[in-house]
Each structure stands twice: as C-alpha cells, then as structure tokens.
Write a protein that holds these residues in place. Structure first.
Motif, PDB file in Angstrom:
ATOM      1  N   ILE A 109      39.325  40.959  36.607  1.00  0.00           N
ATOM      2  CA  ILE A 109      40.591  41.671  36.357  1.00  0.00           C
ATOM      3  C   ILE A 109      40.561  42.308  34.975  1.00  0.00           C
ATOM      4  O   ILE A 109      40.202  41.645  33.995  1.00  0.00           O
ATOM      5  CB  ILE A 109      41.795  40.699  36.443  1.00  0.00           C
ATOM      6  CG1 ILE A 109      41.836  40.020  37.827  1.00  0.00           C
ATOM      7  CG2 ILE A 109      43.112  41.416  36.145  1.00  0.00           C
ATOM      8  CD1 ILE A 109      42.957  39.002  37.983  1.00  0.00           C
ATOM      9  N   ARG A 110      40.909  43.586  34.896  1.00  0.00           N
ATOM     10  CA  ARG A 110      41.093  44.252  33.606  1.00  0.00           C
ATOM     11  C   ARG A 110      42.491  44.868  33.543  1.00  0.00           C
ATOM     12  O   ARG A 110      42.954  45.446  34.521  1.00  0.00           O
ATOM     13  CB  ARG A 110      40.078  45.400  33.427  1.00  0.00           C
ATOM     14  CG  ARG A 110      38.687  44.976  33.001  1.00  0.00           C
ATOM     15  CD  ARG A 110      37.731  46.166  33.088  1.00  0.00           C
ATOM     16  NE  ARG A 110      37.581  46.626  34.469  1.00  0.00           N
ATOM     17  CZ  ARG A 110      37.194  47.852  34.822  1.00  0.00           C
ATOM     18  NH1 ARG A 110      36.929  48.757  33.895  1.00  0.00           N
ATOM     19  NH2 ARG A 110      37.083  48.177  36.092  1.00  0.00           N
ATOM     20  N   LYS A 111      43.121  44.727  32.378  1.00  0.00           N
ATOM     21  CA  LYS A 111      44.427  45.360  32.145  1.00  0.00           C
ATOM     22  C   LYS A 111      44.171  46.527  31.197  1.00  0.00           C
ATOM     23  O   LYS A 111      43.768  46.322  30.052  1.00  0.00           O
ATOM     24  CB  LYS A 111      45.367  44.334  31.508  1.00  0.00           C
ATOM     25  CG  LYS A 111      46.772  44.815  31.262  1.00  0.00           C
ATOM     26  CD  LYS A 111      47.612  43.676  30.653  1.00  0.00           C
ATOM     27  CE  LYS A 111      49.046  44.114  30.418  1.00  0.00           C
ATOM     28  NZ  LYS A 111      49.847  42.993  29.862  1.00  0.00           N
ATOM     29  N   HIS A 405      50.356  50.475  31.555  1.00  0.00           N
ATOM     30  CA  HIS A 405      49.045  49.926  31.881  1.00  0.00           C
ATOM     31  C   HIS A 405      48.921  49.752  33.386  1.00  0.00           C
ATOM     32  O   HIS A 405      49.904  49.847  34.116  1.00  0.00           O
ATOM     33  CB  HIS A 405      48.847  48.573  31.176  1.00  0.00           C
ATOM     34  CG  HIS A 405      49.893  47.566  31.549  1.00  0.00           C
ATOM     35  ND1 HIS A 405      51.028  47.358  30.805  1.00  0.00           N
ATOM     36  CD2 HIS A 405      49.996  46.741  32.616  1.00  0.00           C
ATOM     37  CE1 HIS A 405      51.775  46.445  31.389  1.00  0.00           C
ATOM     38  NE2 HIS A 405      51.180  46.053  32.488  1.00  0.00           N
ATOM     39  N   LYS A 406      47.681  49.537  33.845  1.00  0.00           N
ATOM     40  CA  LYS A 406      47.507  49.091  35.219  1.00  0.00           C
ATOM     41  C   LYS A 406      46.422  48.036  35.240  1.00  0.00           C
ATOM     42  O   LYS A 406      45.652  47.914  34.282  1.00  0.00           O
ATOM     43  CB  LYS A 406      47.224  50.258  36.162  1.00  0.00           C
ATOM     44  CG  LYS A 406      46.011  51.118  35.888  1.00  0.00           C
ATOM     45  CD  LYS A 406      46.008  52.310  36.874  1.00  0.00           C
ATOM     46  CE  LYS A 406      44.840  53.251  36.641  1.00  0.00           C
ATOM     47  NZ  LYS A 406      44.924  54.484  37.466  1.00  0.00           N
ATOM     48  N   TYR A 407      46.412  47.264  36.320  1.00  0.00           N
ATOM     49  CA  TYR A 407      45.367  46.265  36.488  1.00  0.00           C
ATOM     50  C   TYR A 407      44.281  46.837  37.401  1.00  0.00           C
ATOM     51  O   TYR A 407      44.582  47.347  38.474  1.00  0.00           O
ATOM     52  CB  TYR A 407      45.939  44.988  37.119  1.00  0.00           C
ATOM     53  CG  TYR A 407      46.825  44.202  36.186  1.00  0.00           C
ATOM     54  CD1 TYR A 407      46.276  43.372  35.201  1.00  0.00           C
ATOM     55  CD2 TYR A 407      48.205  44.280  36.274  1.00  0.00           C
ATOM     56  CE1 TYR A 407      47.090  42.654  34.334  1.00  0.00           C
ATOM     57  CE2 TYR A 407      49.026  43.564  35.409  1.00  0.00           C
ATOM     58  CZ  TYR A 407      48.459  42.749  34.445  1.00  0.00           C
ATOM     59  OH  TYR A 407      49.266  42.042  33.582  1.00  0.00           O
ATOM     60  N   LEU A 408      43.025  46.748  36.951  1.00  0.00           N
ATOM     61  CA  LEU A 408      41.883  47.141  37.782  1.00  0.00           C
ATOM     62  C   LEU A 408      41.174  45.854  38.183  1.00  0.00           C
ATOM     63  O   LEU A 408      40.805  45.045  37.322  1.00  0.00           O
ATOM     64  CB  LEU A 408      40.942  48.048  36.989  1.00  0.00           C
ATOM     65  CG  LEU A 408      41.596  49.295  36.380  1.00  0.00           C
ATOM     66  CD1 LEU A 408      40.555  50.129  35.632  1.00  0.00           C
ATOM     67  CD2 LEU A 408      42.275  50.135  37.453  1.00  0.00           C
ATOM     68  N   ILE A 409      41.013  45.662  39.500  1.00  0.00           N
ATOM     69  CA  ILE A 409      40.444  44.408  39.990  1.00  0.00           C
ATOM     70  C   ILE A 409      39.200  44.718  40.818  1.00  0.00           C
ATOM     71  O   ILE A 409      39.272  45.464  41.793  1.00  0.00           O
ATOM     72  CB  ILE A 409      41.461  43.621  40.842  1.00  0.00           C
ATOM     73  CG1 ILE A 409      42.761  43.421  40.060  1.00  0.00           C
ATOM     74  CG2 ILE A 409      40.885  42.270  41.255  1.00  0.00           C
ATOM     75  CD1 ILE A 409      43.896  44.309  40.478  1.00  0.00           C
TER      76      ILE A 409
ATOM     77  N   GLN B 356      40.029  54.200  40.993  1.00  0.00           N
ATOM     78  CA  GLN B 356      40.763  53.379  40.016  1.00  0.00           C
ATOM     79  C   GLN B 356      41.402  54.245  38.931  1.00  0.00           C
ATOM     80  O   GLN B 356      42.444  53.905  38.392  1.00  0.00           O
ATOM     81  CB  GLN B 356      39.829  52.331  39.391  1.00  0.00           C
ATOM     82  CG  GLN B 356      39.520  51.187  40.364  1.00  0.00           C
ATOM     83  CD  GLN B 356      38.872  49.999  39.685  1.00  0.00           C
ATOM     84  OE1 GLN B 356      38.061  50.160  38.785  1.00  0.00           O
ATOM     85  NE2 GLN B 356      39.211  48.794  40.143  1.00  0.00           N
ATOM     86  N   ALA B 361      49.137  53.170  40.260  1.00  0.00           N
ATOM     87  CA  ALA B 361      49.741  51.962  40.834  1.00  0.00           C
ATOM     88  C   ALA B 361      49.535  50.796  39.870  1.00  0.00           C
ATOM     89  O   ALA B 361      48.750  50.891  38.930  1.00  0.00           O
ATOM     90  CB  ALA B 361      49.117  51.647  42.187  1.00  0.00           C
ATOM     91  N   ALA B 362      50.226  49.700  40.130  1.00  0.00           N
ATOM     92  CA  ALA B 362      50.153  48.538  39.240  1.00  0.00           C
ATOM     93  C   ALA B 362      48.808  47.833  39.344  1.00  0.00           C
ATOM     94  O   ALA B 362      48.259  47.378  38.343  1.00  0.00           O
ATOM     95  CB  ALA B 362      51.286  47.563  39.558  1.00  0.00           C
ATOM     96  N   ILE B 364      44.892  48.016  41.249  1.00  0.00           N
ATOM     97  CA  ILE B 364      43.977  48.835  42.038  1.00  0.00           C
ATOM     98  C   ILE B 364      42.677  48.068  42.244  1.00  0.00           C
ATOM     99  O   ILE B 364      41.935  47.790  41.300  1.00  0.00           O
ATOM    100  CB  ILE B 364      43.737  50.190  41.338  1.00  0.00           C
ATOM    101  CG1 ILE B 364      45.113  50.839  41.071  1.00  0.00           C
ATOM    102  CG2 ILE B 364      42.885  51.099  42.209  1.00  0.00           C
ATOM    103  CD1 ILE B 364      45.077  51.946  40.072  1.00  0.00           C
TER     104      ILE B 364
END
Lengths: 417, 417
Positions: A109-111, A405-409, B356, B361-362, B364
């Motif tokens: 997970i990256r914010k 921000h967004k979370y990249l997973i 990404q 979106a919150a 991804i």
C-alpha cells in the motif's frame, strides 16, 4: 438568468475537468514561468484594462482609498510575476509518497499525493489574487475556476487571457485557468453547487463573502481568513515585552486577519501594565473600548458590548477586558474568537501550557505577536489563505495542503476471505 | 416543530462543547473500557429495548430480512463491547507532534494533533453504529452527538444511557456521548446547520442519506461510503486470476461499498476471458447486464442503460462493458465511478502505472480485489467509514484522521517588522 445563459458554467467546468486530467503529466513549472513572462510583457494592456475598472469605480463615487486597492502599476505587475516565479521554484507537491507499508497478505500500500482536480476560487477586489490563485492551483496540479469581484472584471479578463495564452505557448491546456466571465451573481450559487464538477472551493475575502460561501456551498470548502484574534497578558508577563507585542499586533498592519482585536489583561497586572499600554495605544491612534472593569479605571474608554467582543475591526480599534485567570481568558477566547491566532504573554510555564492546550485556534503563540501567522513567515513559500476550519488545512495553507491523496495498492491476485 | 421543542438541540450541543473541553485531559481509555463493561453487564436491558424496536418494525410490515439488520443478541453485544476494547487499546491519536521547526527570527513552531471538539454522526439502522461512533469519537478526544435512525431509537436510547453512566462512573462527563433523542426530522437539518457548535458531521448510510447530508450541511462534512467500483481486465491480464478476483469482488459480500459493480473488459480478451467469467458469475447467482458489444456475443445479457453504469447495485448484479484500451477504461471510471475503489488486472507494467495515475479514486488496486478497501485490512485498527471526498480524509478513515491539528508557536517577545 438572461445574463447567466450567455456564460455556460457547466460547459466551462467540463473543460476545466478535461484540462486538469492533462496537467498531471505536463510541465507545470514551464507554464508558470511562461505566465510570469507574459504578465510582464503584457503590462501595457493590463494597465489599460485596469484603468477601465478604476474609472468605473470613481464614477460610482467610490472613495479613492478603496479605488486604490484595485490599482495596478508596472512595479506591482512585476511583483505579481515574481511571486509566480517563486511558486514555480517550490518543490512539486504532487507524487509524494506520504506513507507506505505491506500488509499480511502481501498487498503493498502506498499513500500518494495527487491533485484535487478542479478548484474554484471566489474572491474580492484586488486583481493580484487572480494570478496568485491560478498559479498556486496550477503548481498543485489543479485547474482553477476564478470568480473575482465584478469591479475588477476588466483587469481580471486581461490577466486570465495572458495566462491562458502563455500556457498554450508551452503546450499546456488554456482551460487550466478559467475566469467566470460574467458579473451574474447566480453563477456563484451555481459554482458552489457543482458537486462532482468542482472538487474544492476556496473563498478569499471579508466575513460576509466567507459566510455566503460556507452557507451555500454543497462542494467542499476551505474557510479562510476571518480573524478575531486576542492577546492575553498573564499575571507573570514581562510587561515591556507585552506592551511591544500588543502594539505590534494592533498597529503594524491593522487591516489584516492576524492583527489583534481584543486585549485580555490579568487583574493582577492592571495597575502596572494597563495605564502605560493604553497610553501607548492611544498615542498610536488606536480607539479603545473596554469592559466595565476597564472603564472603572479608565472612564475615557468606550463601553464594549457583546457584539464588540465578537467583531473583527480590521482597524485601529481595540477592545480591552480585565480577566481573573488564564481560564477566564481561554473561556473568553473560545467563546468569541474565530479560531485564527491567539497569544499569551507570560513567564509562567504552566500558564503557557494551559493556554496552548485549552485555546481552540489554528495558531497559539507564547510571547510573540499574532502577526506571525502567515504561510511565508512559517516557511511554506506560498500561501493560498489562512484556514479557520478544522478539516484538511488549519492555519496558514501552503502548496502541501492544496493537494489530496490516493492509495495505490499492488497485489498478485489477492482475494478476500 | 411541536416535537422539536421537546428536545433542545442547541442546549444539548452546548453541553457537548463543555464536555469536549474536559476530554483533552481525561483518561478516555478508562472511559472506553467502562463503556464496554457496561454494555456487557447491561445486555438484558439492551435486548429488551431492542425487542421493542424489532416488534415495531414487524408491526409496520417490514420484511424479516430487514428486521434482522436491527436485531441484537448477547453474542452481538459482546462483539460490540470487544470492538470498544480494541479501540481503547489503540495508540492515542492526540498530542502527536506532526511536524516542528524553528524559523529565522527564533520562533519555534510545532504542529500538534488536537480533537475536533464536537462530532455529529448521522446514520441508519444498525444500533452497533451507535456504540462504534461514540467510542471512536471519544478515543479521538471529541464529544459525539448521535443521530441514529428512528427505527432503532429504543435500542439506541439504552445503549447511550449505559455508555453515559459508565463515563460518569470513571469521572468523565456524561455529555461526551449524547443521543439526539427525538424522531423529529427537523433536528437533522438543525444539526447540519449548527456552525460553530458542531465541528464535523460524518454521515454513515446509503446514498440518499449521504446526499441529504452533503446537500444540506453548513458544517464541514466527511462524505462516506457510496461505492460504484469497477474492475478492468486488461489485454495482458492473467485470466484465471482475473476471474477469481472478479468473482470475489462481486460475490463474497455483494451488499458492501467495496464490492464491484461494473466489469470492464479489454476487447482483445473478450473471447478468451468473458465466456468463462460470465458463466462463473451466472453460476454464482449474479444477474448480468451489459453494453451492446457484450450483448452481441451474449444475447442473454440484459441491455445496460447510462443509469446502470452510475448505479451502486449492492446486490448480486453486475454491469459488463467491453472497452478498447486502458484509456477508455479510465475514462469510463472517471465518468461514472464514485471515487471509491477501482482495480486493474494486468501483467503490463505500463498499463498498471497509467491506470493508477489516471483513475481519480480513493483506492486503486493492481491485481487484487476491490474488497480490500477497509480500515481494518489496511491496518488502521478501526474505521469510522470510507471517505469518497478529497478533503481531509480519503479512503478508509481511521482514528488518525478523526483529529485535526493546531500550530503552537513559542517565542521570546518577537514582533513583526
């Protein structure tokens, strides 16, 4: 409504959205530098348009002092352009990894900071805000939709046209900067209601503008600016320092939001502090109003009403109240303040801690002037405003807070049990 | 109005504010543990009140499935209490120094986490939210004002009474937790308008509740929950993994916000992926609707309308669309999505990066189920909701985002030049 139909806000916001998607991968600093150059090169047409605005104001009978707030000059335009260059020189607030970790099932997970997208700015008078707001939004990767005051419309039109041309010249979309090019007030309501089309509204101006925006917005808002600030002189204060700080906070620039509006004085230092301080303030042209206890000692002070405690004078005017303790000072501040900047003058460690803990405000000073609440002073290099709300940004708001921000997973086929 | 006057919201909010000031220095974890014990000890009275709510629902002819959502049991109450104990065990989100530095003139600046103060919670149905919301707010140092749904009012009354008694038992103010104890809907509007009295409103519930709150609030809001989520199967996807992820995201728990609602499939893998995937989905009871291209191949699929692309089904129902590229997938998502959770299934590094970057979106995901968007899964230990707005919190919102901050500035008499 007839006027509103000439300007299609909905279509304009659609173009802002499209432009904003292109900004992420473009050279926004090149755009900013081109904007700065274009403003300097276009000084002639800017001043011509500005003269139309000034003349219209004079025709309306506006006082020369107020007309002056709208006025631009070659020197002022160069300052505005220089501010844009300084924004370009700041570090990129986007694509910063704020946090990152791996969870048990292997997902990483990256914010990461990303732009808001489309930012609406609603502001008053001074045309320099047009450039400042557009430049800050662009640096933060967002398209700006600018709604200035109608009495600067001609100046704003030219400023926006020059900035848009400059953007196109370096391959950026013109619609990254748009002006709501109509004096129709209904468009403000439409802008405030444009959920999904505008990601954030930032109002800049006086209390009535801010109130109007907060009361009517359905889009998220960052409330800025209204400052009913206090200085509390504690029983243990260094009284010379207290007098210097109060004078500075009231007199150095009375028309700004971080100037002090009410002086609270501990009863134990009334005799040793207040006569000299009030004399110095009166000597600097400050009109004094005060509580009953103050008036019992200084009958020449005008009686303060409850409304006075809540008012932001933005003028050489100061309310004075004698209090019994740190607790009564914080109670007064939490009741009447606007959660902007508050100060205690004290040599007592416990009083300082109690004040900083109990006061509910964006910036709480010990032994310093409230005038220091400022994005530049804080070292943010830029400031879109001073937030007096608690959501997202609080206090001086720089570029770092003009992003979301967004979370990249990242996974390898994980499913949930 | 007649009913509203029986419940004095304004006075209640005043008591919340007073209670919130006392919370900063009190042992909030002791309060939480006492609350948990009181709920378990009070299971008898809770179930009695809950039975009233259930019976009233049955009288209204509500289906047993919906009645069931309101139902508590001894086991459920123990789970609720355990969740409160887990919240107590989390690190304190307050008084954390987020940043700190000294500026040129010697002023020392600290940015410190502090409570919001008074948090309003507006939510639906399940009475467990009453305890969860109160506990999270308390841990974050804020007083909560709870407005549950009227069909859980008896249960909520008892839950709140028990929590308040527990707080008093350990020396905390009862008013740190308050219920808006009236079914009058006008009170929701009053709560949403209470600027300066409520610092933050968090709605939890379905799309119509969230919309109502966002449209009417004058107090800052964190929008939570509505999830129109997509999975895009890229040309380079591992197709077995893609099928497993799509099935998981649709079927494992279809009624939640992070379940997938639309499947986007790259045209190059239609033949190799879609027949098997659609068969598996249909076999799991999923009702399929689709675009014209999908229907040309699978005529049994129902035609999708524009409204379908925008809808959050929360059901065993999936929309299917064939797209030409990553770009058309991201375009579809940015147009119809609710900025909640989106996934790409791909083995191509460039497609993953593009997706990404471009999707707004919150959360991804690359090669993982959208079902992982969850505060507990992310490791936050608690979750007040999943924010679909860009201000303050975005994505799963834990205790760390249930606080705000202030700047503490220490000087030695500095004044501004």
């Amino acid at each position: 409504m007839a006027i509103a139909t000439l300007y299609d806000l909905d279509a304009a916001l659609g173009r802002s959205r499209t432009a904003s998607r292109a900004l992420v991968q473009s050279d926004r600093d090149a755009g900013l530098l081109a904007m700065a150059d274009a403003l300097v090169a276009g000084a002639g047409v800017i001043l011509e348009a500005n003269e139309w605005d000034l003349e219209a104001e004079r025709q309306r009978g506006t006082s020369e002092a107020l007309v002056d707030r709208l006025a631009l000059s070659v020197g002022r335009i160069e300052e505005i352009a220089e501010a844009v260059r300084q924004i370009a020189a700041r570090p990129d607030p986007l694509n910063r990894v704020l946090d990152g970790w791996r969870i048990e099932n292997g997902l990483s997970i990256r914010k990461v900071t990303v732009p808001f997208g489309v930012i609406g700015m609603i502001y008053e008078s001074r045309p320099n805000v047009t450039v400042d707001a557009a430049a800050l939004a662009l640096k933060a990767g967002s398209a700006s939709v600018l709604r200035g005051s109608s009495n600067a419309l001609e100046s704003n039109r030219v400023l926006v046209r020059l900035m848009r041309e400059a953007l196109v010249g370096v391959g950026l979309p013109a619609d990254a900067v748009q002006l709501v090019d109509s004096p129709d007030r209904a468009l403000v309501t439409d802008l405030l209601s444009a959920r999904g089309k505008v990601d954030l509204i930032i109002p800049r101006g006086g209390a009535s503008l801010i109130d109007h925006v907060v009361e009517n917005a359905k889009v998220p808002v960052i409330e800025t600016g209204v400052g009913n600030c206090h200085i509390y002189v504690d029983a243990s204060a260094d009284l010379d320092s207290a007098e210097a700080i109060v004078l500075n906070a009231k007199v150095q620039r009375p028309g700004v939001c971080n100037a002090v509006e009410t002086l609270l004085v501990h009863q134990d230092v009334v005799a040793s502090f207040l006569p000299g301080a009030l004399r110095a303030l009166a000597g600097a042209g400050v009109k004094l109003i005060g509580c009953e206890r103050t008036r019992a000692i200084f009958p020449e002070v005008v009686q303060a009403t409850k409304a006075d405690w809540a008012e932001e004078y933005l003028d050489l005017k100061l309310a004075v109240r004698i209090v019994d303790s740190v607790a009564s000072a914080t109670e007064h501040i939490n009741r009447y303040g606007s959660m902007h900047s508050e100060a205690i003058i004290t040599e007592d460690r416990r009083s300082a801690m109690l004040f900083q803990e109990q006061v509910d405000a964006a910036a709480i000073f010990v032994n310093a002037s409230t005038r220091f609440t400022d994005g530049f002073v804080f070292g943010f290099g830029a400031e879109i405003g001073i937030s007096t709300q608690k959501l997202h940004a609080r206090g001086p708001m720089g570029l770092e807070e003009m992003v979301t921000h967004k979370y990249l997973i990242d996974g390898e086929g994980q499913t949930r049990n």
